[in-house]
Design an enzyme around this catalytic site. Structure first.
Site, short mmCIF file in Angstrom:
data_model
loop_
_atom_site.label_atom_id
_atom_site.label_comp_id
_atom_site.label_asym_id
_atom_site.label_seq_id
_atom_site.Cartn_x
_atom_site.Cartn_y
_atom_site.Cartn_z
N LYS A 110 -15.02 -18.09 78.54
CA LYS A 110 -16.57 -18.61 78.83
C LYS A 110 -16.79 -19.70 77.76
O LYS A 110 -16.25 -19.67 76.67
CB LYS A 110 -17.41 -17.45 78.57
CG LYS A 110 -18.84 -17.90 78.96
CD LYS A 110 -19.69 -16.50 78.60
CE LYS A 110 -21.17 -16.83 78.91
NZ LYS A 110 -21.88 -15.36 78.76
N SER A 157 -24.53 -14.35 82.76
CA SER A 157 -24.08 -15.74 82.55
C SER A 157 -22.57 -15.94 82.36
O SER A 157 -22.36 -17.43 82.78
CB SER A 157 -24.72 -16.21 81.10
OG SER A 157 -24.28 -15.50 79.98
N SER A 217 -24.51 -10.05 80.96
CA SER A 217 -23.66 -11.20 81.29
C SER A 217 -22.09 -11.12 81.66
O SER A 217 -21.69 -12.12 82.16
CB SER A 217 -23.83 -12.36 80.46
OG SER A 217 -25.03 -12.92 80.69
N1 GLN Z 1 -29.55 -12.55 82.61
C1 GLN Z 1 -29.99 -12.00 81.17
C2 GLN Z 1 -30.49 -13.28 80.54
O1 GLN Z 1 -31.03 -14.13 81.40
C3 GLN Z 1 -28.61 -11.76 80.46
C4 GLN Z 1 -27.86 -12.82 79.94
C5 GLN Z 1 -26.62 -12.54 79.10
O2 GLN Z 1 -26.11 -11.27 78.86
N2 GLN Z 1 -26.19 -13.41 78.30
O3 GLN Z 1 -31.04 -13.26 79.38
#
Ligand code: GLN
Length: 526
Positions: free
Chosen positions: A81, A157, A181
């Site tokens: 990532k 993400s 994420s």
């Molecule tokens: N979808 C969640 C957010 O928008 C989790 C994101 C994550 O785990 N980095 O914060």
């Protein structure tokens, strides 16, 4: 070189390379051809580092030719990532403010993958600084598409990582998980994603979002590969002071241990979402019935394998996870993102700043995207002295309550004495970019079943558990107690072995490609 080698697991690829049946350079070549064909459809990557990958693959081949020992991921092509710092390779965090940035060092997880002789092929797209669940918040568009339906999101993400692994663009990937994420995109793309215990894997050199919840973990196509990557990644690191001095087991042999007597819980509080109305009341909202059915099917598989399934485990504080996550994650993000001022970190604005403060303001104005700005502002607002008690303190209390649910169900002397909790990974499958025909409430609560583990610091693994009638992957999750990755891997391994993945499982992208005849009868997608 047979193109089919890209479809093998990391475990199989490393074995073939170690025993000189294929070379790391040949495998890399096949991966690059695969990427060339698939990437224009998948959009999983921000950066592809072909030159560095070729150098590393050659170095691995050289070691093998010289009879030197190689690491457990020898020659395995992988992606990371774009939140992981990679020395001399662009690292953006999905943000315009870091576009073009070449870090002077590798993140700890990248160092470990490198020591294990894995080959980094590129950096995958993600929501800006990990803030999102679809990759629509990345500064780099078009964002990843779901491998099973290009009109749908890959999740986020770590959406680029999950889409890349599902379409054989590299065999495994490194993701991060602050509220889901790793697990949510893994569920949406039909792959395996493991969020380790907070402090199990070093985050040194990983761009921070909400530090009390940020974790680093693997995204793979098999449970065994997740165990293999955990063997490489887990362990104490003095540079990340939340990592624990806890010994690292061999996750692969632990994963294969007997499941008889393992106590698996299911909670009704994880089979609905709790919606907070504007008057403060909480209403139940049903999740997709096909997802509940997948959880029940998985429970049955475990029961037949000798596990004890305990239903009706109350997890009453799960309903607070989404609103509390909203508050805590934004306040921490507001604090973490102060460093991007165009001087210390981030691209300085070229928009004629008149003084230092103007430079800070303009660099942030130009560099950050809409969602990040929104979260910084809400984080700033909610952490004001006069609102601190109303928002932050209450959210922290909710967090403590959520943790107490897990202390109770995993207590070896308690009423439930669970080894693992089985839940859906998400309340709905991958939704459409235009949101048409998809339940807006469930989209809003997509993190409800993953964020509690970030609050509690506990490990969770999402694995594929069949498909919806529309052919979209469904993910189920096993959750364990602190540092009990072995147990969730064991449950996931049995579920996987007994075939939670439907017959003929194959991303649309791959079936479109002419892959030639496989020498491997048991490969997926054939
Ligand atoms: N979808 C969640 C957010 O928008 C989790 C994101 C994550 O785990 N980095 O914060």
């Amino acid at each position: 070189m047979n193109r089919e080698f890209v479809r093998l697991t990391a475990f199989e690829q490393a074995q073939l390379i170690r025993t000189k049946q294929i070379s790391a350079s040949e495998l890399l070549k096949a991966s690059l051809v695969q990427m060339e064909q698939v990437e224009p459809l998948t959009h999983a990557f921000v950066t592809i580092c072909e030159k560095e990958a070729k150098e590393k693959a050659r170095a691995v081949d050289k070691k093998i030719a010289a009879g030197e020992p190689v690491g457990p991921l020898a020659g395995v092509p992988y992606s990371a990532k774009d939140l992981f710092c990679t020395r001399g390779i662009q690292t953006t965090g999905g943000s315009g403010i870091l576009s073009g940035w070449l870090p002077p060092y590798d993140a700890a997880a990248i160092e470990r993958m490198n020591q294990a002789d894995a080959v980094l092929i590129g950096k995958t797209n993600c929501d800006e600084f990990g803030m999102g669940g679809t990759n629509e918040n990345s500064a780099f568009q078009p964002c990843p598409r779901n491998p099973y339906d290009s009109e749908r999101v890959a999740g986020g993400s770590s959406g680029g990582s999950a889409a890349a692994v599902a379409t054989y663009e590299g065999t495994v990937s490194l993701g991060t998980d602050t509220g889901g994420s790793i697990r949510e995109p893994a569920a949406f793309c039909g792959v395996v994603g493991l969020k380790p215990t907070y402090g199990r894997v070093s985050r040194w050199g990983t761009l921070a979002f909400a530090s009390s919840m940020d974790t680093v973990g693997p995204i793979t196509r098999s449970v065994r590969d997740a165990a293999l990557m955990m063997n490489v990644l887990a362990g104490f690191d003095p540079r990340d002071n939340v990592t624990g001095r806890v010994s690292v087991p061999d996750y692969i042999s632990e994963m294969k241990k007997e499941i008889k007597g393992l106590r698996v819980g299911i909670s009704p509080d994880f089979l609905k979402v709790a919606v907070l109305a504007s008057d403060g009341s909480i209403e139940d909202h049903p999740i997709e019935p096909e997802i509940t059915a997948a959880v029940m099917r998985t429970a049955e598989i475990l029961r037949s394998a000798g596990a004890e399934v305990i239903t009706d485990v109350p997890m009453l504080n799960t309903k607070y996870s989404v609103p509390a996550y909203f508050v805590i994650s934004r306040i921490e993000a507001y604090s973490n993102l102060q460093r991007y001022d165009g001087l210390k970190y981030g691209r300085p604005s070229q928009n004629h700043p008149v003084d230092m403060y103007d430079l800070f303001a303009k660099s942030r104005e130009d560099g950050f995207g809409h969602e990040v700005k929104l979260r910084i502002l809400t984080g700033l607002f909610m952490s004001r002295k006069d609102f601190y008690e109303k928002y932050y303190l209450r959210a922290q209390r909710a967090r403590a309550l959520i943790r107490s649910d897990y202390d109770r169900i995993f207590d070896p002397m308690g009423d439930y004495r669970l080894d693992v909790l089985l839940t859906p990974s998400t309340p709905l499958p991958a939704f459409r970019f235009d949101r048409k025909g998809c339940d807006p409430v469930l989209i809003q609560y997509a993190d409800m079943f993953t964020s509690p583990m970030n609050f509690a610091g506990l490990p969770g693994i999402s694995l594929p558990a069949g498909k919806t009638s529309d052919g979209l992957p469904i993910g189920v999750q096993f959750v364990g107690y602190d540092y009990c990755e072995s147990k969730i891997l064991r449950a996931a391994y049995i579920a996987e072995q007994t075939g939670t993945v439907a017959e003929g499982d194959c991303p649309e992208r791959c079936s479109e490609l002419d892959m030639g005849q496989s020498p491997f009868g048991n490969s997926p997608c054939l």
